[in-house]
Design a protein around this motif. Structure first.
Motif, PDB file in Angstrom:
ATOM      1  N   ALA A 147      33.145  21.257 120.756  1.00 39.98           N
ATOM      2  CA  ALA A 147      33.757  21.032 119.444  1.00 39.98           C
ATOM      3  C   ALA A 147      33.312  22.082 118.438  1.00 39.98           C
ATOM      4  N   GLY A 148      34.142  22.292 117.417  1.00 35.60           N
ATOM      5  CA  GLY A 148      33.750  23.157 116.314  1.00 35.60           C
ATOM      6  C   GLY A 148      32.903  22.419 115.302  1.00 35.60           C
ATOM      7  N   VAL A 149      33.257  21.158 115.048  1.00 38.12           N
ATOM      8  CA  VAL A 149      32.567  20.307 114.075  1.00 38.12           C
ATOM      9  C   VAL A 149      32.534  18.898 114.636  1.00 38.12           C
ATOM     10  N   SER A 150      31.459  18.174 114.390  1.00 39.95           N
ATOM     11  CA  SER A 150      31.366  16.764 114.778  1.00 39.95           C
ATOM     12  C   SER A 150      31.321  15.910 113.523  1.00 39.95           C
ATOM     13  N   VAL A 151      31.818  14.697 113.625  1.00 40.29           N
ATOM     14  CA  VAL A 151      31.933  13.871 112.428  1.00 40.29           C
ATOM     15  C   VAL A 151      31.474  12.446 112.705  1.00 40.29           C
ATOM     16  N   LEU A 152      30.831  11.880 111.700  1.00 40.85           N
ATOM     17  CA  LEU A 152      30.424  10.474 111.711  1.00 40.85           C
ATOM     18  C   LEU A 152      30.924   9.846 110.409  1.00 40.85           C
ATOM     19  N   PRO A 153      32.080   9.171 110.433  1.00 40.43           N
ATOM     20  CA  PRO A 153      32.633   8.623 109.191  1.00 40.43           C
ATOM     21  C   PRO A 153      31.970   7.334 108.721  1.00 40.43           C
ATOM     22  N   ARG A 154      31.059   6.791 109.495  1.00 36.15           N
ATOM     23  CA  ARG A 154      30.456   5.484 109.222  1.00 36.15           C
ATOM     24  C   ARG A 154      29.862   5.407 107.819  1.00 36.15           C
ATOM     25  N   ARG A 155      30.073   4.274 107.155  1.00 42.87           N
ATOM     26  CA  ARG A 155      29.530   4.017 105.830  1.00 42.87           C
ATOM     27  C   ARG A 155      28.318   3.082 105.850  1.00 42.87           C
ATOM     28  N   ARG A 156      28.264   2.178 106.808  1.00 37.49           N
ATOM     29  CA  ARG A 156      27.249   1.126 106.783  1.00 37.49           C
ATOM     30  C   ARG A 156      25.884   1.670 107.163  1.00 37.49           C
ATOM     31  N   ARG A 157      24.928   1.544 106.255  1.00 41.34           N
ATOM     32  CA  ARG A 157      23.592   2.058 106.484  1.00 41.34           C
ATOM     33  C   ARG A 157      22.728   0.998 107.185  1.00 41.34           C
ATOM     34  N   GLY A 158      21.559   1.417 107.602  1.00 43.61           N
ATOM     35  CA  GLY A 158      20.618   0.463 108.174  1.00 43.61           C
ATOM     36  C   GLY A 158      20.301   0.712 109.635  1.00 43.61           C
ATOM     37  N   GLY A 159      20.939   1.699 110.245  1.00 51.72           N
ATOM     38  CA  GLY A 159      20.667   2.023 111.640  1.00 51.72           C
ATOM     39  C   GLY A 159      20.541   3.523 111.831  1.00 51.72           C
ATOM     40  N   PHE A 160      20.521   3.945 113.080  1.00 47.89           N
ATOM     41  CA  PHE A 160      20.520   5.372 113.406  1.00 47.89           C
ATOM     42  C   PHE A 160      21.544   5.567 114.508  1.00 47.89           C
ATOM     43  N   PRO A 161      22.763   5.974 114.170  1.00 47.32           N
ATOM     44  CA  PRO A 161      23.807   6.137 115.188  1.00 47.32           C
ATOM     45  C   PRO A 161      23.380   7.121 116.273  1.00 47.32           C
ATOM     46  N   ILE A 162      23.403   6.668 117.522  1.00 49.95           N
ATOM     47  CA  ILE A 162      22.945   7.505 118.625  1.00 49.95           C
ATOM     48  C   ILE A 162      23.816   8.751 118.771  1.00 49.95           C
ATOM     49  N   LYS A 163      25.074   8.654 118.376  1.00 48.20           N
ATOM     50  CA  LYS A 163      25.941   9.837 118.486  1.00 48.20           C
ATOM     51  C   LYS A 163      25.414  10.998 117.654  1.00 48.20           C
ATOM     52  N   LEU A 164      24.659  10.723 116.602  1.00 48.70           N
ATOM     53  CA  LEU A 164      24.064  11.813 115.839  1.00 48.70           C
ATOM     54  C   LEU A 164      23.162  12.664 116.729  1.00 48.70           C
ATOM     55  N   LEU A 165      22.381  12.001 117.589  1.00 42.69           N
ATOM     56  CA  LEU A 165      21.500  12.734 118.492  1.00 42.69           C
ATOM     57  C   LEU A 165      22.308  13.566 119.485  1.00 42.69           C
ATOM     58  N   ASN A 166      23.425  13.011 119.958  1.00 40.16           N
ATOM     59  CA  ASN A 166      24.288  13.756 120.876  1.00 40.16           C
ATOM     60  C   ASN A 166      24.874  14.987 120.189  1.00 40.16           C
ATOM     61  N   TYR A 167      25.277  14.834 118.923  1.00 39.31           N
ATOM     62  CA  TYR A 167      25.797  15.971 118.176  1.00 39.31           C
ATOM     63  C   TYR A 167      24.703  17.028 117.968  1.00 39.31           C
ATOM     64  N   ALA A 183      25.151  10.876 103.511  1.00 39.19           N
ATOM     65  CA  ALA A 183      23.716  11.099 103.381  1.00 39.19           C
ATOM     66  C   ALA A 183      22.903   9.845 103.634  1.00 39.19           C
ATOM     67  N   ASP A 184      23.421   8.676 103.234  1.00 37.73           N
ATOM     68  CA  ASP A 184      22.635   7.460 103.413  1.00 37.73           C
ATOM     69  C   ASP A 184      22.775   6.870 104.811  1.00 37.73           C
ATOM     70  N   VAL A 185      23.623   7.452 105.656  1.00 40.92           N
ATOM     71  CA  VAL A 185      23.721   7.047 107.056  1.00 40.92           C
ATOM     72  C   VAL A 185      22.943   8.010 107.945  1.00 40.92           C
ATOM     73  N   ALA A 186      23.039   9.301 107.639  1.00 37.28           N
ATOM     74  CA  ALA A 186      22.279  10.322 108.368  1.00 37.28           C
ATOM     75  C   ALA A 186      21.092  10.745 107.509  1.00 37.28           C
ATOM     76  N   GLU A 187      20.232   9.784 107.183  1.00 34.35           N
ATOM     77  CA  GLU A 187      19.206  10.023 106.170  1.00 34.35           C
ATOM     78  C   GLU A 187      18.121  10.991 106.630  1.00 34.35           C
ATOM     79  N   SER A 188      17.987  11.245 107.926  1.00 39.12           N
ATOM     80  CA  SER A 188      16.946  12.161 108.400  1.00 39.12           C
ATOM     81  C   SER A 188      17.383  13.620 108.336  1.00 39.12           C
ATOM     82  N   LEU A 189      18.660  13.862 108.013  1.00 39.78           N
ATOM     83  CA  LEU A 189      19.180  15.220 107.935  1.00 39.78           C
ATOM     84  C   LEU A 189      19.264  15.675 106.479  1.00 39.78           C
TER      85      LEU A 189
END
Length: 378
Positions: free
Chosen positions: A272-292, A303-309
């Motif tokens: 892919a050229g760009v990866s996207v996570l449209p999720r709004r609900r905070r409180g977890g760590f989407p595993i797909k972020l690690l895959n990206y 920012a409040d969903v991918a708070e470690s970035l």
């Protein structure tokens, strides 16, 4: 340390929660723990090699592979607690690590029989997610019910592992048990070959590095409706949704692609050229972020969903109130700026390697669990 790991879900399954639970169990074993994994009797594919898996009897197991509540799952959760108690009589577990709310409540319900401390591993906050499984009319009621479930689960546990700081803050005020942030991990494996990436792109009808990718399930809490609205604003923007779920039977500006295997999804992620996570609900760590991050892909997320970035350092982060228009602009801008996209993607991979290596996270987990066991027995 003898650990029972409870997952109130089908297993194995090519979804984030199950992949996290699998890798978490393997990492704890590699760090020196003895692990027994308890789960429903349903799933897809073979059990991970070397991992002892104990299953709910098929007749009592939920067959629904989707996330969310069903009428069958309370029966399956009771059976999960029963097989855990039976196994404890032989193995004498030191602690039970329970993935998410249902497994935590099951393990806590039988603690009077086992005496085993329960560690609640909170994948998400039900206060923000439960409403996504019900009708819009009941949204506020379900959010309130979710907050109550979060409170009961946290208070039922002897310790809580949160996957992000937002969850730690919210769960800390709901329990006297210690709450520690330990994010999920991913140890990179060799990149898929150029041939595999080209083959996956051909099946999806796109060219390498010329498309936006969302990889994962289609549940409402992923906010794919907003990604659809963004794609509609920029019709020339190729947005591929790679999923193991059945695509919706309706017209959409998104290009739904049913992936034949996890390897195909991984190949598309690297291409892919760009990866996207449209999720709004905070409180977890989407595993797909690690895959990206593993694939060195530029990430667009809130920012409040991918708070470690960090914005414009290792991801392109949108404010929490950003809508479909802002999402469309960010995706278009990054897809058209390959140098910036590659810079962000390489920095995301560096972040993965420095903060999400399983050996370090497993050691931190065992230290925290050991402390909780000592406190429970004091």
């Amino acid at each position: 340390m003898r650990l029972a790991i409870l997952g109130a879900f089908p297993f194995p399954l090519p979804q984030g929660s199950q992949a996290f639970a699998r890798d978490h169990a393997r990492a704890l074993e590699a760090a020196g723990a003895s692990v027994t994994f308890f789960c429903y009797g349903s799933g897809q594919g073979d059990d991970p090699p070397g991992l002892e898996v104990v299953r709910v009897p098929d007749v009592l197991s939920s067959k629904d592979l989707r996330a969310g509540p069903t009428l069958q799952k309370p029966v399956s959760d009771a059976a999960l607690a029963a097989i855990y108690v039976r196994a404890h009589r032989e193995r004498h577990f030191d602690a039970a690590i329970a993935h998410n709310v249902e497994a935590t409540l099951a393990a806590a319900a039988v603690r009077v029989l086992t005496g085993v401390p329960v560690i609640y591993l909170a994948h998400t906050l039900m206060e923000h997610e439960l409403a996504s499984f019900g009708p819009e009319l009941l949204h506020d009621l379900l959010n309130t019910a979710g907050a109550g479930i979060d409170r009961v689960a946290a208070r039922s546990a002897d310790a809580v592992i949160a996957l992000c700081e937002a969850a730690r803050v919210e769960l800390s005020v709901r329990t006297r048990a210690p709450v520690r942030v330990i994010p999920p991990g991913l140890d990179p494996t060799p990149d898929p070959s150029g041939e595999d990436q080209a083959r996956a792109c051909a099946r999806a009808g796109v060219k390498p590095e010329a498309f936006v990718l969302y990889a994962g399930n289609l549940d409402r809490y992923q906010n794919l409706d907003e990604l659809e609205a963004a794609a509609r604003r920029v019709p020339e923007l190729p947005v591929v949704v790679a999923t193991h779920a059945a695509p919706p039977d309706r017209a959409s500006p998104l290009r739904f692609h049913f992936a034949e295997s996890p390897d195909e999804v991984r190949a598309l992620t690297f291409a892919a050229g760009v990866s996207v996570l449209p999720r709004r609900r905070r409180g977890g760590f989407p595993i797909k972020l690690l895959n990206y991050m593993e694939a060195r892909r530029a990430i667009v997320a809130r920012a409040d969903v991918a708070e470690s970035l960090e914005h414009d350092r290792n991801a392109w982060l949108l404010p929490s109130d950003a809508g479909a228009s802002e999402l469309a602009v960010a995706l278009s801008k990054l897809l058209g700026d390959r140098d910036r996209a590659r810079r962000l993607g390489c920095a995301a991979r560096e972040r993965l390697e420095s903060h999400h290596a399983w050996p370090l996270l497993a050691t931190r987990t065992l230290s925290f669990v050991g402390s909780a066991v000592r406190d429970a027995r004091a």
